[in-house]
Design a protein around this motif. Sequence first.
Motif, short mmCIF file in Angstrom:
data_model
loop_
_atom_site.label_atom_id
_atom_site.label_comp_id
_atom_site.label_asym_id
_atom_site.label_seq_id
_atom_site.Cartn_x
_atom_site.Cartn_y
_atom_site.Cartn_z
N ALA A 1 0.82 -1.22 0.00
CA ALA A 1 0.00 0.00 0.00
C ALA A 1 0.85 1.27 0.00
N ALA A 2 2.10 1.14 0.47
CA ALA A 2 2.96 2.32 0.60
C ALA A 2 3.81 2.61 -0.63
N THR A 3 3.76 1.72 -1.63
CA THR A 3 4.61 1.93 -2.81
C THR A 3 3.75 2.11 -4.07
N GLY A 4 4.31 2.86 -5.00
CA GLY A 4 3.64 3.04 -6.29
C GLY A 4 4.37 2.35 -7.42
N ASP A 5 5.42 1.63 -7.07
CA ASP A 5 6.22 0.92 -8.06
C ASP A 5 5.53 -0.38 -8.44
N GLU B 1 -6.04 -6.70 -7.09
CA GLU B 1 -5.28 -7.42 -6.08
C GLU B 1 -5.42 -6.76 -4.71
N ALA B 2 -5.41 -5.43 -4.66
CA ALA B 2 -5.53 -4.72 -3.39
C ALA B 2 -6.85 -5.05 -2.70
N THR B 3 -7.93 -5.10 -3.48
CA THR B 3 -9.25 -5.40 -2.92
C THR B 3 -9.28 -6.78 -2.27
N TYR B 4 -8.84 -7.78 -3.01
CA TYR B 4 -8.94 -9.15 -2.51
C TYR B 4 -7.86 -9.48 -1.49
N ARG B 5 -6.72 -8.85 -1.59
CA ARG B 5 -5.68 -9.07 -0.59
C ARG B 5 -6.15 -8.59 0.78
N GLY B 6 -6.81 -7.44 0.81
CA GLY B 6 -7.33 -6.92 2.07
C GLY B 6 -8.42 -7.80 2.65
N ARG B 7 -9.32 -8.27 1.79
CA ARG B 7 -10.39 -9.15 2.27
C ARG B 7 -9.83 -10.48 2.77
N ILE C 1 -13.33 -16.27 -0.42
CA ILE C 1 -12.68 -15.06 -0.94
C ILE C 1 -11.54 -15.44 -1.87
N SER C 2 -10.80 -16.48 -1.52
CA SER C 2 -9.70 -16.94 -2.37
C SER C 2 -10.21 -17.33 -3.74
N GLU C 3 -11.32 -18.08 -3.78
CA GLU C 3 -11.89 -18.49 -5.06
C GLU C 3 -12.43 -17.29 -5.83
N GLU C 4 -13.10 -16.37 -5.11
CA GLU C 4 -13.63 -15.18 -5.76
C GLU C 4 -12.50 -14.34 -6.36
N HIS C 5 -11.41 -14.27 -5.64
CA HIS C 5 -10.25 -13.51 -6.11
C HIS C 5 -9.76 -14.05 -7.45
N VAL C 6 -9.60 -15.34 -7.53
CA VAL C 6 -9.08 -15.93 -8.76
C VAL C 6 -10.06 -15.76 -9.90
N ARG C 7 -11.34 -15.92 -9.62
CA ARG C 7 -12.34 -15.73 -10.68
C ARG C 7 -12.38 -14.27 -11.14
N SER C 8 -12.10 -13.34 -10.22
CA SER C 8 -12.05 -11.93 -10.62
C SER C 8 -10.89 -11.68 -11.57
#
Length: 234
Positions: A132-136, A186-192, A208-215
């Motif tokens: 969250a702290a990097t833009g690279d 990735e940010a959305t699902y990593r937080g969840r 959530i893991s399955e939803e992440h991959v389908r997203s």
Amino acid sequence: MSTHDVDPSAIRRFASGRRAYGNLKDEAADFIRDAIVSGALPPRSKVDQDEIADTLGISRAPVREALIELAQKGFVDAIPRRGAFVAEVTAEDIEDHYEVVALVSGMTAKRAVKRLTPAELAELRRLHQQIAATGDVAQIQALNRRFFHVIANAGRSPRLDTILRFLGGALQGSFYFDAPGWVSNEATYRGRMLDAIEAGDVPATARISEEHVRSCAAVTAEHLRTRGYWPGAA
């Protein structure tokens, strides 16, 4: 199978500024894979071994080895007596690919919730905050990969881990990280995922893991449609 010709100058431009590798086969494989994802080598176009070798300044042998590996992973189609052609990925291919990954990821995440150590949980929090702290973008991808590797490793199933590593190197995964929307997705699902893991909620973590991959499948398909990868798609 209808095929497309490739402008040689497009390949040379694509090679400009690329770093050298220690392993020539890996260098050739990464170059061809990136050329496919970027569109420099479009679907159904022939992969000219001599052109690739000349562009990279290597012999044909590592290029042939790279094409064998890429054919096994679905990047190219090897046609006897004709050569290697860039495989065309359909929307159904993407959906099927990610559905398999989703099921395996859900199984791994379910085990991980019960087995993550306090040190591993702290590592997940640290990685999430660091991302969250990097833009690279390159750093985000590396740290994000590490985040999910910690979860996969905590599942302690060498077989599932091997399957995920193999699928992660497939064509559709490369297309996903070429899509503009992958960072926010990735940010959305990593937080969840982190919230569910910290709560010790096994069913929610697996879901959530399955939803992440389908997203990831949805982001990839939308990216390819927008790029005009499929005829008639805009």
